[in-house]
Motif scaffolding. Structure first.
Motif, PDB file in Angstrom:
ATOM      1  N   ALA A 113       2.282  -8.475  26.644  1.00 27.23           N
ATOM      2  CA  ALA A 113       1.281  -7.490  27.043  1.00 27.23           C
ATOM      3  C   ALA A 113       1.549  -6.959  28.447  1.00 27.23           C
ATOM      4  CB  ALA A 113      -0.115  -8.106  26.963  1.00 27.23           C
ATOM      5  N   PHE A 114       1.862  -7.858  29.398  1.00 31.23           N
ATOM      6  CA  PHE A 114       2.013  -7.404  30.776  1.00 31.23           C
ATOM      7  C   PHE A 114       3.293  -6.595  30.958  1.00 31.23           C
ATOM      8  CE2 PHE A 114       2.448  -7.890  35.439  1.00 31.23           C
ATOM      9  CZ  PHE A 114       1.179  -7.458  35.799  1.00 31.23           C
ATOM     10  N   GLY A 115       4.399  -7.050  30.358  1.00 31.77           N
ATOM     11  CA  GLY A 115       5.640  -6.291  30.456  1.00 31.77           C
ATOM     12  C   GLY A 115       5.492  -4.903  29.859  1.00 31.77           C
ATOM     13  N   THR A 116       4.801  -4.824  28.716  1.00 30.63           N
ATOM     14  CA  THR A 116       4.580  -3.532  28.076  1.00 30.63           C
ATOM     15  C   THR A 116       3.702  -2.631  28.935  1.00 30.63           C
ATOM     16  OG1 THR A 116       4.767  -4.581  25.903  1.00 30.63           O
ATOM     17  CG2 THR A 116       3.748  -2.402  25.982  1.00 30.63           C
ATOM     18  N   ALA A 117       2.653  -3.209  29.519  1.00 28.88           N
ATOM     19  CA  ALA A 117       1.764  -2.423  30.376  1.00 28.88           C
ATOM     20  C   ALA A 117       2.512  -1.866  31.585  1.00 28.88           C
ATOM     21  CB  ALA A 117       0.594  -3.280  30.834  1.00 28.88           C
TER      22      ALA A 117
ATOM     23  N   ALA B 173      -3.462  -6.638  31.695  1.00 29.68           N
ATOM     24  CA  ALA B 173      -2.455  -5.735  31.136  1.00 29.68           C
ATOM     25  C   ALA B 173      -3.075  -4.454  30.580  1.00 29.68           C
ATOM     26  CB  ALA B 173      -1.667  -6.465  30.045  1.00 29.68           C
ATOM     27  N   ARG B 174      -4.175  -4.595  29.848  1.00 32.24           N
ATOM     28  CA  ARG B 174      -4.764  -3.401  29.222  1.00 32.24           C
ATOM     29  C   ARG B 174      -5.286  -2.424  30.283  1.00 32.24           C
ATOM     30  NH1 ARG B 174      -5.823  -1.676  24.326  1.00 32.24           N
ATOM     31  NH2 ARG B 174      -4.952  -3.596  23.483  1.00 32.24           N
ATOM     32  N   ASP B 175      -5.837  -2.931  31.367  1.00 33.00           N
ATOM     33  CA  ASP B 175      -6.295  -2.043  32.445  1.00 33.00           C
ATOM     34  C   ASP B 175      -5.131  -1.220  32.993  1.00 33.00           C
ATOM     35  OD1 ASP B 175      -8.783  -3.152  32.095  1.00 33.00           O
ATOM     36  OD2 ASP B 175      -8.801  -4.250  33.993  1.00 33.00           O
ATOM     37  N   ILE B 176      -4.010  -1.888  33.240  1.00 30.24           N
ATOM     38  CA  ILE B 176      -2.837  -1.195  33.778  1.00 30.24           C
ATOM     39  C   ILE B 176      -2.344  -0.151  32.784  1.00 30.24           C
ATOM     40  CG2 ILE B 176      -0.407  -1.486  34.420  1.00 30.24           C
ATOM     41  CD1 ILE B 176      -1.151  -4.186  35.604  1.00 30.24           C
ATOM     42  N   ALA B 177      -2.246  -0.533  31.506  1.00 33.53           N
ATOM     43  CA  ALA B 177      -1.736   0.385  30.490  1.00 33.53           C
ATOM     44  C   ALA B 177      -2.644   1.589  30.280  1.00 33.53           C
ATOM     45  CB  ALA B 177      -1.544  -0.363  29.177  1.00 33.53           C
ATOM     46  N   LEU B 178      -3.952   1.384  30.459  1.00 32.50           N
ATOM     47  CA  LEU B 178      -4.913   2.488  30.284  1.00 32.50           C
ATOM     48  C   LEU B 178      -4.985   3.397  31.505  1.00 32.50           C
ATOM     49  CD1 LEU B 178      -7.854   0.623  28.491  1.00 32.50           C
ATOM     50  CD2 LEU B 178      -6.338   2.352  27.490  1.00 32.50           C
ATOM     51  N   GLY B 179      -4.259   3.024  32.563  1.00 35.64           N
ATOM     52  CA  GLY B 179      -4.288   3.844  33.768  1.00 35.64           C
ATOM     53  C   GLY B 179      -5.500   3.615  34.630  1.00 35.64           C
ATOM     54  N   LEU B 180      -6.162   2.473  34.475  1.00 37.14           N
ATOM     55  CA  LEU B 180      -7.292   2.150  35.339  1.00 37.14           C
ATOM     56  C   LEU B 180      -6.755   1.696  36.697  1.00 37.14           C
ATOM     57  CD1 LEU B 180      -9.516   0.211  32.778  1.00 37.14           C
ATOM     58  CD2 LEU B 180      -9.628   2.625  33.430  1.00 37.14           C
ATOM     59  N   PRO B 181      -7.415   2.056  37.782  1.00 38.47           N
ATOM     60  CA  PRO B 181      -6.870   1.762  39.114  1.00 38.47           C
ATOM     61  C   PRO B 181      -6.728   0.266  39.350  1.00 38.47           C
ATOM     62  CG  PRO B 181      -9.140   2.581  39.252  1.00 38.47           C
ATOM     63  CD  PRO B 181      -8.686   2.810  37.849  1.00 38.47           C
ATOM     64  N   THR B 182      -5.543  -0.143  39.787  1.00 40.67           N
ATOM     65  CA  THR B 182      -5.208  -1.552  40.003  1.00 40.67           C
ATOM     66  C   THR B 182      -4.395  -1.683  41.278  1.00 40.67           C
ATOM     67  OG1 THR B 182      -5.123  -1.894  37.593  1.00 40.67           O
ATOM     68  CG2 THR B 182      -4.085  -3.580  38.983  1.00 40.67           C
ATOM     69  N   ALA B 183      -4.665  -2.734  42.047  1.00 37.72           N
ATOM     70  CA  ALA B 183      -3.902  -3.006  43.268  1.00 37.72           C
ATOM     71  C   ALA B 183      -3.306  -4.402  43.173  1.00 37.72           C
ATOM     72  CB  ALA B 183      -4.802  -2.903  44.505  1.00 37.72           C
ATOM     73  N   LEU B 184      -2.022  -4.527  43.503  1.00 37.50           N
ATOM     74  CA  LEU B 184      -1.305  -5.788  43.421  1.00 37.50           C
ATOM     75  C   LEU B 184      -0.556  -6.060  44.721  1.00 37.50           C
ATOM     76  CD1 LEU B 184       0.279  -5.488  39.846  1.00 37.50           C
ATOM     77  CD2 LEU B 184      -1.815  -6.688  40.483  1.00 37.50           C
ATOM     78  N   THR B 185      -0.083  -7.297  44.854  1.00 42.51           N
ATOM     79  CA  THR B 185       0.776  -7.681  45.976  1.00 42.51           C
ATOM     80  C   THR B 185       2.218  -7.708  45.510  1.00 42.51           C
ATOM     81  OG1 THR B 185      -0.938  -9.021  47.029  1.00 42.51           O
ATOM     82  CG2 THR B 185       1.335  -9.526  47.605  1.00 42.51           C
ATOM     83  N   LEU B 186       3.100  -7.098  46.289  1.00 41.17           N
ATOM     84  CA  LEU B 186       4.544  -7.168  46.057  1.00 41.17           C
ATOM     85  C   LEU B 186       5.130  -7.943  47.230  1.00 41.17           C
ATOM     86  CD1 LEU B 186       7.532  -5.843  46.779  1.00 41.17           C
ATOM     87  CD2 LEU B 186       7.012  -6.373  44.405  1.00 41.17           C
ATOM     88  N   ALA B 187       5.593  -9.161  46.966  1.00 44.61           N
ATOM     89  CA  ALA B 187       6.109 -10.023  48.041  1.00 44.61           C
ATOM     90  C   ALA B 187       7.615 -10.200  47.901  1.00 44.61           C
ATOM     91  CB  ALA B 187       5.415 -11.383  48.015  1.00 44.61           C
TER      92      ALA B 187
END
Length: 318
Positions: free
Chosen positions: A9-13, A132-146
């Motif tokens: 799910a996450f890789g696809t999103a 995953a579904r939030d990301i795939a639907l284009g809902l606003p998401t913020a993550l950390t890239l370390a």
């Protein structure tokens, strides 16, 4: 072009949102699964109802070689074997772990496994509060890239940001990966408390004291305190401990309710609790919630017994 290894799910999103920036290759270990996705232009097994953009190419079989960044979107407990299997292909490549947890065999997190199995690769981790579904639907998401290498981190931040996916950069890979791993353990505890009918106050207490445990281990292992206070720590903890979309929380609910949980669903926190407890004990650290969760997932204690164990601990200052 971006390569994403892992068609869950996450890789696809991630493939869906990053296709807004350019070509993406989504690699699946299972050839039949890849063929299904290619025919339907949808991941009906893991993320149904989401169309795969034309910019997403689906592959299986040998991994494509090259120097483009590779996102590793797979369960934590399969990462070490995957890296060892493809170490030659990943040499001198930038590898971004998209899994959360601690390896049971080595006690290492995702970037530690990358460094061990692919020493010439540049490790990074993408983590934080997200479904995953939030990301795939284009809902606003913020993550950390370390990423410990600042220049590589800046490049990845540019490449992996999409119109609806905002990335905050860090060089603290230890803190980022520990936040993502440890919050899953606390989410199981919170789910068990709610499932057993112990109430919202109990959940709030577990989240708060669980966050203290997260910081205790992270500080001992060299993480920066501000990292755990950010998206990859506190942010992910808040989401995972309060939403039915969280697999770890739902798993805890099933424990609290005495119900059977679907064994085909990956629950990273179950294995991570055991790995974290072993690491904490080796370091002489007191992590009572992690201890209780480990006892719950191994069947050594029931929820009432685990709660009694926590409540009977000596009184102390906060």
């Amino acid at each position: 072009m971006i390569l994403i290894c892992g068609a869950g799910a996450f890789g696809t999103a991630l493939a869906v949102t990053l296709a807004q920036n350019g070509p993406v290759t989504l690699w699946a270990r299972d050839a039949a699964h890849a063929a299904e996705m290619q025919a339907a232009r949808e991941n009906t097994r893991r993320l149904p109802g989401i169309d795969l953009p034309d910019a997403v190419t689906i592959l299986s079989g040998p991994l494509p070689k090259g120097d483009t960044p590779c996102l590793l979107a797979m369960p934590m407990q399969t990462l070490r074997g995957f890296l060892s299997e493809h170490a030659e292909t990943f040499a001198r490549r930038t590898l971004v772990a998209c899994c959360k947890g601690m390896d049971l065999t080595t006690g290492l997190g995702p970037t530690g496994l990358i460094a061990q199995s692919c020493p010439t690769a540049t490790p990074a981790i993408l983590t934080g509060p997200s479904f995953a579904r939030d990301i795939a639907l284009g809902l606003p998401t913020a993550l950390t890239l370390a990423c410990a290498d600042e220049a590589t981190g800046q490049m990845l931040q540019r490449v992996l940001t999409s119109p609806t996916l905002r990335l905050y950069r860090s060089t603290d890979t230890i803190g980022a990966e520990l936040g993502g791993a440890l919050k899953n353990v606390i989410a199981i505890a919170c789910g068990a408390a709610i499932g057993a009918g112990l109430g919202e106050s109990a959940r709030a207490a577990l989240m708060t004291r669980g966050f203290a445990e997260m910081n205790r281990l992270a500080a001992t292992l060299g993480a920066q305190p501000q990292t755990l206070a950010g998206l990859s720590g506190f942010g992910d903890l808040a989401l995972t401990c309060t939403s039915d979309q969280s697999r770890n929380y739902r798993y805890g609910l099933s424990i609290g309710q005495g119900a059977t949980f679907d064994p085909t669903i990956t629950v990273e926190g179950a294995a991570t609790a055991r790995a974290v407890l072993a690491r904490a004990q080796a370091l002489g650290l007191d992590m009572p919630i992690t201890h209780a969760v480990t006892a719950l997932v191994t069947g050594e204690l029931r929820v009432a017994q685990a709660m009694d164990m926590l409540l009977s601990r000596p009184l102390k200052e906060e």
